[in-house]
Every structure is written in C-alpha cells, then in structure tokens.
Scaffold this active site. Structure first.
Site, PDB file in Angstrom:
ATOM      1  N   GLU A 150       0.850  -1.196   0.000  1.00  0.00           N
ATOM      2  CA  GLU A 150       0.000   0.000   0.000  1.00  0.00           C
ATOM      3  C   GLU A 150       0.880   1.238   0.000  1.00  0.00           C
ATOM      4  O   GLU A 150       2.097   1.165   0.226  1.00  0.00           O
ATOM      5  CB  GLU A 150      -0.932   0.029   1.222  1.00  0.00           C
ATOM      6  CG  GLU A 150      -0.184   0.177   2.528  1.00  0.00           C
ATOM      7  CD  GLU A 150      -1.021   0.742   3.670  1.00  0.00           C
ATOM      8  OE1 GLU A 150      -2.063   1.368   3.442  1.00  0.00           O
ATOM      9  OE2 GLU A 150      -0.589   0.578   4.823  1.00  0.00           O
ATOM     10  N   SER A 157       4.263   6.187  10.061  1.00  0.00           N
ATOM     11  CA  SER A 157       5.037   6.207  11.302  1.00  0.00           C
ATOM     12  C   SER A 157       6.281   5.334  11.222  1.00  0.00           C
ATOM     13  O   SER A 157       6.553   4.692  10.212  1.00  0.00           O
ATOM     14  CB  SER A 157       4.145   5.780  12.461  1.00  0.00           C
ATOM     15  OG  SER A 157       3.621   4.514  12.217  1.00  0.00           O
TER      16      SER A 157
END
Ligand code: ADP
Ligand code: MG
Length: 503
Positions: A150, A157
């Site tokens: 993706e 993060s």
C-alpha cells in the site's frame, strides 16, 4: 552466484551468544531512545517507557529489489502529489456524490468537508506529503520480485525508530560481528538509513515555504499515543538542526486552542501561558481513522485547520489520494498515463518514460473493486478467495479480510457497500525465513518464521499544479510472525527490524 537461501536464516549461534546479542540489543535500544510506552493509560509525563519490539538479526533482502524500491519512491512522490491536485479525479473516485464517499461514511465526511471549504476558497495552495510506500518480496518458484502492499499519505510512522533499529543492528555488528555467524553480516551490507533527517527535511521545507519568523509546526497527535518517541525524535531534530519549535496537541485540545484569523486565515494555537503562536505547518499523526473523530467536533476542528493558511501534512485531498480505492484504480488502463504522461499538463520535464511506468506496474499485484461489473467483482473474489485479501477504505491495521474468511464475509456484506472494498491478490513472501523476536519484559527472544515488510519514506512539497520539491527519505522494516496476517507494530503483531542486503 546462487540465489540467497532464505531458509538458512538466521545463521546458527549458540544460546550463550544469542543471550549476549539480546542483552546488547535491548540495552542499546533503551540507551538510544528506541522506545515505546507500555500498554495502558499514560500519565502526561510518561513513566513507563519500554524498548520497542525488535528483531535480533537484520533481515536479508536482495540488493536489486531494495534499490528498485528506492528508485520508485521519486515517481510515487510525484504521482501522489498530482493525484492530490486533481480535484476532478478525487471527486470521481472518492467523492460523496459519485465516488465511494457515498457508501463509506468516513471518506464521505472528509470529502464533503473539503468540498465545502474549497467552494469558499482555500487559503493555502501548498500541500506537504510525508509518504511511506510499503512492499513485500514476492516469490514465484525461484523468481523474486518487489510488490507494493500500500501507499500511505497520512501519519506514516516509525521513520525515527526504524533509523534507531538500523543503528542498533549496526552497533551489534561493530561490537560482536554477530559472532561471525554469517558472511553476509558485514557493515557494508547494512544500507544507511537517515529517515529522521530525511523526514524532517520535508517538514522544514514546508516551514521555510511558509516563511514567517517565530512560527511553529503543529503535531496533531492521539491521546494516549504509545509511539511517542518516534514522534519526539522528529521534534528534537526540528529544534536542534532547524531551530523550529513544535507544539503537540490532540484534536480535543485544538477544539479550544486553535484559532483561525478572520483577516487572513492565519492559524494560531494558544499555549500554556495563554499567548498565541502562529503555525506554519500542521503535521497529522492522527486523523487517519474514524476513531479519531468520535463526534462532529473533531471533524469541525479538522476542517478549521484545513481552511487555515498553515501548510497541511497532509491536506484532505492528499489523505483521500492515499485511499486503497485509488491504489486499485491506478491499475486500470490509462490512469497512470493521466498522471505521469500528460505533457500538455505537466510539461516535457514532467513526464515519465515508458520504462518507469512499466517498473511501477511490475510492482503491483492484481486488484479490482468488489463492485466490478455487477456481480463479477464479488464472484471473482469468492472463486479466488484463497489467493486474496479484501480491503476497505481504512488505515492503521486490523481492517482486512483474508482468504478463508472471504466467502463468509461476502455473504454478510450488503451489496450497497461493495464499492468501498477492493480485492487484492496476495503477495507470497519467501518461506522458511526465521528470526529471533524480542519484546520488552518477555524473557528470552522467540524464534519464529517471519515475513518482513519494507517501507520506503519520501516527501513532497507541492501545489498549484506543480511539485516544488520531493525526495526519498529513508526506510523501515517491520517483521511479523508468519501466521499473523496483519503487520502493524502498534497493534502488537510485529517488531522493528532492519536490512542486510544480499545478492
Ligand atoms: P493498513 O492500512 O491497515 O496498514 P495494509 O494494506 O498495509 O493496510 O494491510 C495490512 C497488512 O496486511 C500489511 O502490512 C500486510 O502484512 C498484509 N497485506 C496487505 N496486503 C497484502 C497482500 N496483497 N499480500 C499479502 N499481505 C498483505
Ligand atoms: Mg499498512
């Protein structure tokens, strides 16, 4: 050269040497801020830091595919910037009138808020993206390739902690040579990882473009965030290397403390002493899940920040661009060309070669919408269930439906909700690769068969039809036990890891 044999990993070491590695790894982590907060409600001044979950050995990864992933990042930076600037496309795909915002409430709410704001006129043309493109190795017989899982456009993060993890493995190499367990484990096979300075460079570029002395960067964070050290490292770098101060606030705090001036839409935040600071850049480490918006107040706050003159990382359109639906639509004929080959729109310097497009496409698995051609999308998903994962328009882990669970899920899914879901072919990572995983407080490390997901960070500052500046910005490896489908470190399924490049 024979292909690397993943089943021979990790190399053999004695129990005694393994205990030494664990001692050195965990103490290094604690001493160097490779930290996490433990589970449970956190006091404002955290008193319960633990080391992040880590692997004892770095994970072998083919040099060719690693370099390919780095090379692709620049194209992805440009691609997603252009998607975010293509209002017509986003309305079509993600909108609440004709796109999936009709059936996905969260997407619809974000899109509607953005539409209302842009009709009134937005105060800031620039957007900042801090991105992470995630990949797995895909093995077919003896053939290995890089496949995208993706593309993240919000709250990507673990940039900082992944740099710390790479430094930890490097330190183990320097101090122990990993007990000469493997000829691969030498410093020159450990790729550099400067994700802290890389990501901060993006934030600093936005701040510089805003160009107001004394303004600050706002980090919009979740209450009870466990992954605060990953964020704090970015703050320290901003302050120490760029003299930029950061203010951290939750949506709930901002409901009272954020003010957008009537005059010119400047965003001000009230500080503890009740003075006002001007915000140059809003960096979201929250706002990616409906859980961050329990009431309409949080949406109002988000829209208030969106309409302000501060540069947003990301803007709502950039967040929407990161939707799984967009990832799937990109695989349809002509869509990539719309963004990467339109010379009349992007100029002769702004178009990419057929070779570059082919390389992007080679890194994708097959995908389709569950609403494809009436019943066909669902029928294909049912028939091929064991090779598939279904994904809704959500971020942050725990939302996907895998393999055996797919037929039952399709039975229960109301047909009206199908457009919000995509089907994606499963990537098959190399089998038989093991590692030692270490969690705080868990005694000895656990040896288990693993899958490692590589993330490449990048940033882009763009607006008014143009990409002003973009860069690749380091990498991340998350390693999870083979039998867990999901990959989020924050949800406790995986550990932070780094790479040893192999040929
Ligand atoms: P999220 O936004 O929740 O992070 P992802 O698309 O990254 O969604 O999926 C979560 C996890 O599911 C990934 O980290 C990966 O472990 C697994 N996964 C997702 N897509 C695939 C795929 N096509 N093949 C194999 N595993 C996948
Ligand atoms: Mg993911």
């Amino acid at each position: 050269m024979p292909a690397f044999d993943f089943t021979q990993w990790p190399p053999f070491i004695s129990d005694k040497d393994r205990a030494t590695l664990q001692y050195r790894a965990t103490t290094y982590a604690l001493a160097h801020g490779l930290l996490y907060l433990s589970v449970g409600a956190q006091p404002p001044a955290p008193t319960s830091a633990i080391h992040a979950p880590i692997s004892l050995f770095p994970t072998p990864f083919p040099r060719v595919q690693f370099e390919q992933a780095q090379r692709l990042q620049s194209i992805y930076n440009v691609l997603y910037s252009r998607i975010a600037m293509d209002t017509e496309f986003l309305d079509q795909i993600m909108g609440a009138e004709v796109g999936i915002g009709r059936v996905d409430e969260f997407t619809g709410q974000l899109w509607s808020g953005w539409r209302d704001l842009r009709e009134k006129g937005l105060a800031q043309p620039l957007h900042l993206g801090l991105f992470r493109s995630d990949y797995l190795l895909h093995q077919r017989d003896s053939d290995l390739s890089l496949k995208q899982v993706e593309f993240n456009t919000i709250s990507s993060s673990f940039g900082a902690l992944s740099q710390k993890t790479a430094e930890m493995h490097r330190s183990l190499e320097t101090s122990t040579k990993f007990f000469h367990a493997s000829a691969h484990l030498t410093a020159d096979n450990f790729p550099p990882n400067q994700s802290i300075s890389g990501l901060v460079e993006g934030l600093a570029a936005a701040h510089a473009a805003y160009n107001v002395d004394g303004s600050r960067i706002l980090f919009v964070v979740q209450a009870n965030e466990r992954n605060i050290f990953d964020q704090l490292w970015l703050e320290y770098e901003l302050l120490e290397k760029h003299s930029i101060h950061v203010v951290r606030r939750t949506f709930d705090e901002l409901a009272h403390q954020a003010k957008v001036s009537q005059k010119d839409s400047t965003l001000f935040i009230e500080t503890l002493d009740r003075s006002q600071v001007e915000i140059s850049t809003v960096y979201y480490r929250s706002g990616y899940t409906p859980d961050d918006f329990p009431t309409s107040t949080q949406f109002q706050t988000r829209f208030n920040l969106e309409r302000s003159k501060a540069i947003k990382c990301p803007t709502i359109p950039l967040q929407l661009a990161g939707g799984k639906k967009v990832q799937q639509i990109l695989t349809e004929p002509g869509v990539l060309e719309r963004f990467l080959c339109d010379e009349s729109k992007y100029g002769p310097q702004g178009v990419f070669s057929t070779r570059a497009l082919a390389e992007l496409r080679e890194s994708w698995m097959g995908m389709w919408g569950l609403d494809l051609d009436g019943e066909i999308g669902v029928r294909q998903a049912r028939e091929r269930a064991l090779e598939l994962v279904l994904k809704p328009q959500r971020e942050g882990g725990g939302n996907n439906v895998y393999k055996e669970a797919i037929p039952g899920f399709l039975e229960s899914l109301p047909p009206g909700e199908r457009p919000a879901w995509i089907a994606m072919e499963l990537i098959s990572p190399p089998m038989g690769l093991n590692n030692y995983l270490v969690r705080a407080g868990s005694g000895a490390s656990i040896e288990t068969e693993v899958v490692s997901e590589l993330g490449i960070f990048g940033w882009s500052l763009f607006g008014a039809g143009k990409v002003i500046s973009e860069k690749e910005a380091g990498w991340l490896v998350r390693t999870k036990g083979k039998d867990s489908n999901e990959g989020g470190v924050a949800t406790g399924f995986s550990v932070l890891d780094s790479l040893v490049l192999v040929d």
